[in-house]
Motif scaffolding. Structure first.
Motif, PDB file in Angstrom:
ATOM      1  N   ILE A  30      77.775  32.706  55.723  1.00  0.00           N
ATOM      2  CA  ILE A  30      77.987  34.149  55.763  1.00  0.00           C
ATOM      3  C   ILE A  30      79.130  34.449  54.635  1.00  0.00           C
ATOM      4  O   ILE A  30      79.564  35.377  54.459  1.00  0.00           O
ATOM      5  CB  ILE A  30      78.348  34.827  57.104  1.00  0.00           C
ATOM      6  CG1 ILE A  30      79.657  34.418  57.702  1.00  0.00           C
ATOM      7  CG2 ILE A  30      77.182  34.752  57.992  1.00  0.00           C
ATOM      8  CD1 ILE A  30      80.068  35.220  58.689  1.00  0.00           C
ATOM      9  N   GLY A  31      79.671  33.326  53.897  1.00  0.00           N
ATOM     10  CA  GLY A  31      80.458  33.453  52.850  1.00  0.00           C
ATOM     11  C   GLY A  31      81.962  33.764  53.169  1.00  0.00           C
ATOM     12  O   GLY A  31      82.510  34.350  52.387  1.00  0.00           O
ATOM     13  N   ILE A  32      82.258  33.376  54.112  1.00  0.00           N
ATOM     14  CA  ILE A  32      83.861  33.535  54.872  1.00  0.00           C
ATOM     15  C   ILE A  32      84.524  32.284  54.847  1.00  0.00           C
ATOM     16  O   ILE A  32      83.910  31.187  55.125  1.00  0.00           O
ATOM     17  CB  ILE A  32      84.009  34.256  55.633  1.00  0.00           C
ATOM     18  CG1 ILE A  32      83.397  34.111  56.949  1.00  0.00           C
ATOM     19  CG2 ILE A  32      83.430  35.938  55.207  1.00  0.00           C
ATOM     20  CD1 ILE A  32      83.554  34.963  58.278  1.00  0.00           C
ATOM     21  N   THR A  33      85.876  32.208  55.280  1.00  0.00           N
ATOM     22  CA  THR A  33      86.581  31.055  55.644  1.00  0.00           C
ATOM     23  C   THR A  33      86.494  30.806  56.979  1.00  0.00           C
ATOM     24  O   THR A  33      86.117  31.715  57.775  1.00  0.00           O
ATOM     25  CB  THR A  33      88.129  30.906  55.029  1.00  0.00           C
ATOM     26  OG1 THR A  33      88.529  32.178  56.059  1.00  0.00           O
ATOM     27  CG2 THR A  33      88.090  31.511  53.917  1.00  0.00           C
ATOM     28  N   VAL A  34      86.843  29.569  57.334  1.00  0.00           N
ATOM     29  CA  VAL A  34      86.778  29.388  58.854  1.00  0.00           C
ATOM     30  C   VAL A  34      87.771  30.181  59.648  1.00  0.00           C
ATOM     31  O   VAL A  34      87.440  30.657  60.832  1.00  0.00           O
ATOM     32  CB  VAL A  34      87.387  27.946  59.200  1.00  0.00           C
ATOM     33  CG1 VAL A  34      87.777  27.534  60.409  1.00  0.00           C
ATOM     34  CG2 VAL A  34      86.496  27.001  58.800  1.00  0.00           C
ATOM     35  N   VAL A  35      89.045  30.502  59.207  1.00  0.00           N
ATOM     36  CA  VAL A  35      90.003  31.480  59.865  1.00  0.00           C
ATOM     37  C   VAL A  35      89.388  32.830  59.895  1.00  0.00           C
ATOM     38  O   VAL A  35      89.478  33.578  60.733  1.00  0.00           O
ATOM     39  CB  VAL A  35      91.376  31.436  58.964  1.00  0.00           C
ATOM     40  CG1 VAL A  35      92.511  32.588  59.655  1.00  0.00           C
ATOM     41  CG2 VAL A  35      91.929  30.153  58.919  1.00  0.00           C
ATOM     42  N   GLN A  36      88.881  33.341  58.850  1.00  0.00           N
ATOM     43  CA  GLN A  36      88.235  34.591  58.690  1.00  0.00           C
ATOM     44  C   GLN A  36      86.827  34.736  59.903  1.00  0.00           C
ATOM     45  O   GLN A  36      87.024  35.789  60.679  1.00  0.00           O
ATOM     46  CB  GLN A  36      87.463  34.864  57.392  1.00  0.00           C
ATOM     47  CG  GLN A  36      88.393  35.133  56.227  1.00  0.00           C
ATOM     48  CD  GLN A  36      88.219  35.445  55.038  1.00  0.00           C
ATOM     49  OE1 GLN A  36      86.981  34.907  54.617  1.00  0.00           O
ATOM     50  NE2 GLN A  36      88.762  36.047  54.134  1.00  0.00           N
TER      51      GLN A  36
END
Length: 147
Positions: A30-36
């Motif tokens: 979904i185009g985000i980082t792991v933390v996000q």
């Protein structure tokens, strides 16, 4: 004794790495980082949460989480809401895009979801024992301030 301790550390490290890799695949989708993505998961289970509480749940600093939320707001996954009864407080909510993205991940071919279902298929007694051992190990590894 040293070899056993090394095996224990290596085991925790391998499990942590495996979980990170599973979450990373979903985050990348979904185009985000792991933390996000972790923040989105926490927000989905804790609506009307504030930044400080979210930081605590993610075990990160307020400033780190603030940056994470800034990027999620910019990408339309979450919004900051100022409640009319307390204009100094800010709660963070998933947007429709955020909700839809999580629903898509959870209902699709998420390897994290599949693998966690496999773990949850372990006998209940084994899961309880595992969690008890984790608590015990965590209590041994946690630094406590001397009084």
């Amino acid at each position: 004794m040293y070899a056993l301790n090394n095996e224990i550390l290596e085991s925790f490290s391998e499990i942590n790495k495996a979980i990170y890799q599973l979450i990373k695949v979903d985050a990348d989708r979904i185009g985000i980082t792991v933390v996000q993505l972790k923040a989105l998961y926490k927000l989905s289970s804790s609506p009307d949460i504030g930044l400080g509480e979210l930081a605590e749940k993610l075990r990160l600093t307020n400033s780190t989480v603030s940056g994470v939320i800034d990027r999620l707001v910019q990408n339309g996954f979450v919004e900051r809401i100022v409640p009319p009864e307390n204009r100094r407080a800010i709660s963070i909510h998933l947007t429709q895009k955020g909700k839809h993205s999580l629903e898509t991940l959870l209902s699709s071919d998420s390897n994290l979801v599949k693998k966690m279902k496999d773990v949850m298929d372990l006998p209940e007694e084994e899961i309880k024992h595992l969690l008890q051992l984790h608590k015990l190990v965590l209590s041994k590894l946690t630094l406590k301030e001397e009084v």
